[in-house]
Scaffold this active site. Structure first.
Site, PDB file in Angstrom:
ATOM      1  N   HIS A   1       0.817  -1.295  -0.022  1.00 16.38           N
ATOM      2  CA  HIS A   1      -0.137  -0.198  -0.072  1.00 16.38           C
ATOM      3  C   HIS A   1       0.853   1.248   0.161  1.00 16.38           C
ATOM      4  CE1 HIS A   1      -3.779  -1.916   0.673  1.00 16.38           C
ATOM      5  NE2 HIS A   1      -3.077  -2.940   1.169  1.00 16.38           N
ATOM      6  N   ARG A   2       2.201   1.152  -0.107  1.00 17.34           N
ATOM      7  CA  ARG A   2       2.960   2.481   0.306  1.00 17.34           C
ATOM      8  C   ARG A   2       2.753   3.166  -1.219  1.00 17.34           C
ATOM      9  NH1 ARG A   2       7.216  -0.859   2.425  1.00 17.34           N
ATOM     10  NH2 ARG A   2       7.024  -0.616   4.737  1.00 17.34           N
ATOM     11  N   ALA A   3       2.665   2.526  -2.250  1.00 22.79           N
ATOM     12  CA  ALA A   3       2.523   3.310  -3.630  1.00 22.79           C
ATOM     13  C   ALA A   3       1.175   4.289  -3.387  1.00 22.79           C
ATOM     14  CB  ALA A   3       2.415   2.355  -4.676  1.00 22.79           C
TER      15      ALA A   3
END
Lengths: 624, 341
Positions: free
Chosen positions: B280-282
């Site tokens: 989910h970092r993107a």
């Protein structure tokens, strides 16, 4: 240091991991959890958020940089200084007694070290024998490990120590993803306020855990449930009896979490989702030197077609299949014309279904090799570069003083020494040397036959698949790699030795096949690359991997291709370079030329087919 | 370091993406840093070092080796926490810094170690802070990060993940805050960077040498001018530097007030799903970058154009999902998603 922690209740989704964590927290006998998943899926956040909902239990973290005496405990220096007596100063493991012990990136820990840790956690005690102290320490902790499999996996024995297994994956649903973003933005903007918002929800989970814990003792396992558990485990072919026990303990926790004091079959079924998947796969894992039968460390469904499919199809949670598998398999181009030995050039794609190959290096003159499986790149180092793991009594000059250990060694004698100058008088015999470890990659030079004969019958596709599988192993072990291809009249160094395994894979992808087989040229080029490399790095122990069918039929000198090739092979043998020959010959009538080359070069020998079935390549294997 | 000994940031010709990525990270240290990829001689290091001059001042607890922020109680080190319970912490204003991590640094130097002098003199254990301590609330710069030893990378990841450096070594148990903006440079030809480390970088930019002759001429001219008389060269760019520094300050002040509409969040979620990124970092980084871009532009509302620009900085290095997957950012796909009504 105190930390603000993202609340457990505020984490969106990830229900299986949350559930597994709660089970482990409620019942320590369920054997802890291993959380596996790609990066950025809130693995660490989830585990850390647990600290708030476990009530009295604390979460002890084991940092990667921990030295052994800090983990297992050692001499209490301060006490020794003051009293002149030895006393044990407990380490992290003792601190974790009756608590949760969290190990992030568990797959990056040293195997032997992790082994002792897991042993201690499983038995609840460990024996300390160090620095003149001998004692027994309690270390009954619930282990929680997290890992990202692309950095290398844990051995099945290690995985088996964990009762529960949970796979995390990213959310695939838009609204959930949106909610995740919203919450993270809110948390980062005003952490304290955010935590307050979720305080009630978090408290509810905390209550649920507390109640479940109090109910746990009352939950008795009836005979019928034991039978059911045994049946489930037998069906899953899980070895040993750990699985049954973990299964029943996990089921008890599940019942307790539901507020019940009796077990339902559904509890066992749910528990099975966390206890059995990782153990099913274990059945399929043979001991390395055994003849090939079934040896897929990978999830099912990806085997090359020629493999017998005799194991029961396990039904792991879907997420389990995500481990290091390429998403799609390219469909082989249909009806490619046969062009054995032709001059026509073509570029085969990579057979992505080729199983992972572990390159087992057992270099005989290397004493480090007993340091265990798959850790070929772990070595002791005398430079100051590696990771400080423990201390030892120096042999000769002290080059890298382990000051902490030296102090501890000197401490008990301070009462009898003159400490007028400093607080501590250190004498020669107190000096301790740091023992450091460093992961040193090996160097693999791939020499690949790209002649026309290799292009036939999809063979090059398989060859590329095999080399790619080896490169994957090389990546995980941080090896250096180089790539030489030979075809037509020449050999070409496609990639000088580099740390970039990625580049090697790119070269491989674009490597065309066609033309004759100048094997001698290929080997000569390899000799040159290795000689050049050795000048730069004397310590290096390179391994040459020759992939060919051995049908040398040309040479630059215009002589007999095969004779020349054998001559160079002999030269390579003399340099003492370790080598492997992977024979790609698959025709009905086998000429066995690659085997001849292998013999001349003193190589270990594998056929491509054998390799795809074994998954393991022993570099040194006596042929004669 | 002397003020005029550094090449001025604003005097760097071209490399707009790199400059923007660095500036955004100064405005919003929560973006997660930037990875600068490119060949040698493309002003990567110059730019990072030049950034130091533009860094804003920050309030720190006086005398604290970790430069704790007295206003952020949740992240105080043990000593500051202890002191703050008795009295208000004395505050001092210092400039944010670029702390360099040499590729050859040993683990002891990075995480900190036992204070030997103190141990000998006093016979007590004490923690001697390392580079990660210096890096707290600053920029941690690793030149050629792909050549960094694995175990140092592990330690960095460990600290970056939680913003805390936990030390359990040489008889010392200690943990202290370690939140930093990670800036790394690398020449991809010299080796890979582990995907795990790659994902830690909020943004990535690829730099290449300038190809237009007039630009190359300008680069050389400026370099010569600088070498001849750094002080005079610095003065020439003083005004531009001061303006940029002021813009950065202004943007930092505005950032907390920037808001983003749900439909843009949804768009980013769709984008992440369409591109099939890991974790989910993107998406989170795209959003935060877009918000920072808006602040830098003096706006309080994020616009679709910000998201697009942010996607270009935050996504390319996240396309490469596994060691062997080529992964390039399919920009057409990005545009298709962003063009959705």
């Amino acid at each position: 240091m105190q930390r603000m922690i993202f609340p457990f209740a505020a984490i969106v989704g990830q229900e299986t991991v949350k559930r597994a964590l709660l089970i482990a927290v409620v019942n320590p006998k369920a054997g802890g959890v291993l959380v596996v998943g790609e990066k950025g899926t809130a693995k660490s956040t989830l585990v850390r958020s647990l600290a708030e909902i476990t009530g009295e239990a604390r979460l002890i973290e084991l940092p990667l940089n921990a030295t052994e005496d800090m983990v297992f405990g050692g001499l209490d220096m301060q006490y020794a200084l003051e009293q002149g007596k030895r006393r044990f100063l407990p380490g992290i493991l003792a601190r974790a007694n009756n608590q949760l012990l969290y190990i992030d990136e568990i797959n990056l820990l040293r195997q032997e070290f992790l082994g002792s840790l897991l042993d201690a956690a499983a038995t609840g005690v460990y024996r300390v024998e160090r620095e003149g102290i001998s004692c027994l320490q309690a270390a009954a902790c619930t282990l929680i490990g997290t890992m990202n499999p692309e950095e290398g996996t844990l051995s099945p024995q290690m995985i088996d120590r964990f009762g529960l297994y949970a796979a995390v994956s990213r959310e695939k649903n838009e609204t959930d993803r949106m909610e995740i973003m919203r919450r993270i933005l809110a948390y980062e903007a005003r952490p304290a306020e955010f935590c307050r918002q979720y305080a009630a929800a978090n408290e509810a989970v905390k209550q649920q855990v507390a109640i479940a814990r109090s109910l746990l003792q009352a939950i008795v396992v009836p005979e019928a449930m034991i039978l059911l558990a045994a049946q489930m485990c037998a069906k899953a072919h899980s070895p040993g009896h750990r699985a049954e026990l973990f299964l029943l303990e996990a089921a008890r926790a599940i019942a307790a979490l539901a507020g019940r004091t009796y077990l339902l079959p559904a509890d066992l079924e749910e528990a099975a989702c966390y206890v059995l998947p990782q153990r099913m796969r274990q059945e399929e894992q043979p001991l390395p030197p055994e003849p090939p039968e079934q040896n897929e460390p990978e999830p099912p469904g990806e085997e090359p077609p020629e493999q017998p499919d005799n194991q029961p199809p396990p039904e792991p949670p879907a997420s389990q299949q995500e481990r290091e598998q390429p998403a799609e398999q390219p469909v082989p181009p249909a009806g490619q014309p046969e062009s054995q030995g032709s001059d026509q050039e073509k570029v085969a794609d990579i057979d992505t279904t080729f199983p992972f190959i572990r390159m087992a290096l057992a270099l005989p003159q290397d004493r480090q090799e007993r340091r265990g499986s798959g850790k070929r790149s772990l070595t002791r180092t005398d430079t100051k570069q590696g990771r400080y793991v423990r201390s030892g009594i120096p042999h000769g000059q002290v080059t890298d003083l382990a000051f902490d250990a030296t102090l501890r060694a000197a401490a008990p004698y301070q009462k009898f020494r003159n400490t007028a100058q400093c607080a501590i008088a250190i004498e020669r015999e107190d000096l301790r040397q740091k023992i450091r470890e460093k992961r040193i990659g090996s160097t693999f030079l791939f020499v690949v036959d790209a002649s026309g004969s290799m292009g036939a019958r999809e063979r090059m596709r398989a060859v590329k698949g095999a080399v790619c599988a080896m490169l994957q192993d090389a990546y995980q072990q941080r090896d250096q790699v180089g790539l030489i291809a030979f075809r037509r009249q020449t050999a070409e160094v496609l990639l000088p030795i580099t740390r970039s395994v990625d580049l090697a894979q790119k070269c491989l992808r674009h490597l065309p096949t066609g033309g004759k087989t100048p094997l001698a040229e290929g080997l000569t080029a390899a000799l040159k690359v290795l000689a050049f490399r050795r000048q730069k790095d004397r310590e290096m122990k390179p391994v040459l991997v020759l992939v060919t069918d051995g049908r040398a039929n040309t040479t630059a000198t215009g002589g007999d291709g095969m004779a020349d090739a054998l001559k160079v092979a002999g030269k390579i043998h003399k340099t003492g370079v370790h080598s492997v020959v992977i024979d790609t010959e698959s025709d009905f009538v086998k000429l066995g030329l690659a085997r001849t080359v292998a013999r001349e070069m003193g190589s270990a020998y594998y056929s491509l087919r054998e390799l795809s079935e074994h998954n393991i390549m022993h570099i040194v294997k006596n042929l004669s | 370091m002397q003020h005029n000994a550094v090449y001025p940031f604003t005097a760097i010709v071209g490399q707009e993406d790199m400059k923007l990525a660095l500036i955004l990270n100064v405005i919003n240290p929560l973006l997660g840093g930037v990875l600068i990829k490119g060949e040698k001689g493309t002003a990567k290091s110059t730019a990072v070092r030049a950034l130091a001059d533009l860094l804003p001042a920050m309030e720190v607890s006086t005398g604290c080796p970790f430069h704790c922020d007295p206003a952020d109680v949740s992240r105080l080190c043990d000593s500051c926490r202890g002191r703050s319970e008795e009295q208000t912490l004395p505050v001092q204003s210092v400039k944010m810094r670029v702390v360099e991590l040499p590729v050859s640094a040993t683990e002891d130097r990075v995480v900190g170690t036992l204070d030997i002098e103190h141990a000998i003199k006093q016979g007590e254990k004490k923690f001697d802070p390392g580079i990660l301590a210096q890096a707290n609330r600053n920029i941690l710069y690793v030149d050629e990060i792909n050549l960094l030893d694995d175990h140092v990378v592990d330690v960095l990841l460990d600290a970056a993940a939680m913003g805390v450096n936990t030390v359990e070594r040489e008889g010392v148990s200690y943990s202290h805050p370690a939140r930093f903006v990670l800036v790394g440079t690398m020449n991809p030809e010299e080796g890979d960077i582990r995907p795990q480390l790659l994902d830690r970088f909020g943004l990535s930019v690829a730099v290449a040498g300038e190809n237009r002759p007039e630009c190359r001429v300008e680069v050389i001219k400026r370099r010569l001018g600088y070498e001849q008389d750094p002080a005079a060269f610095g003065r020439q760019h003083q005004e531009e530097q001061a303006k940029l520094a002021a813009d950065i300050m202004q943007a930092s002040r505005l950032l907390p007030h920037v808001t983003i509409k749900d439909e843009l969040l949804l768009l980013v979620a769709k984008l992440a799903i369409a591109l099939d990124v890991d974790g989910h970092r993107a998406d989170i980084t795209v959003i935060k970058t877009a918000m920072t871009l808006a602040a830098f532009d003096g706006r309080e509302a994020v616009e679709p154009e910000d998201v697009k620009k942010a996607a270009r900085l935050a996504l390319p290095h996240r396309m490469r999902r596994r060691p062997f997957e080529d992964g390039t950012l399919d920009w057409d796909k990005v545009e298709a998603v962003l063009a959705q009504p």
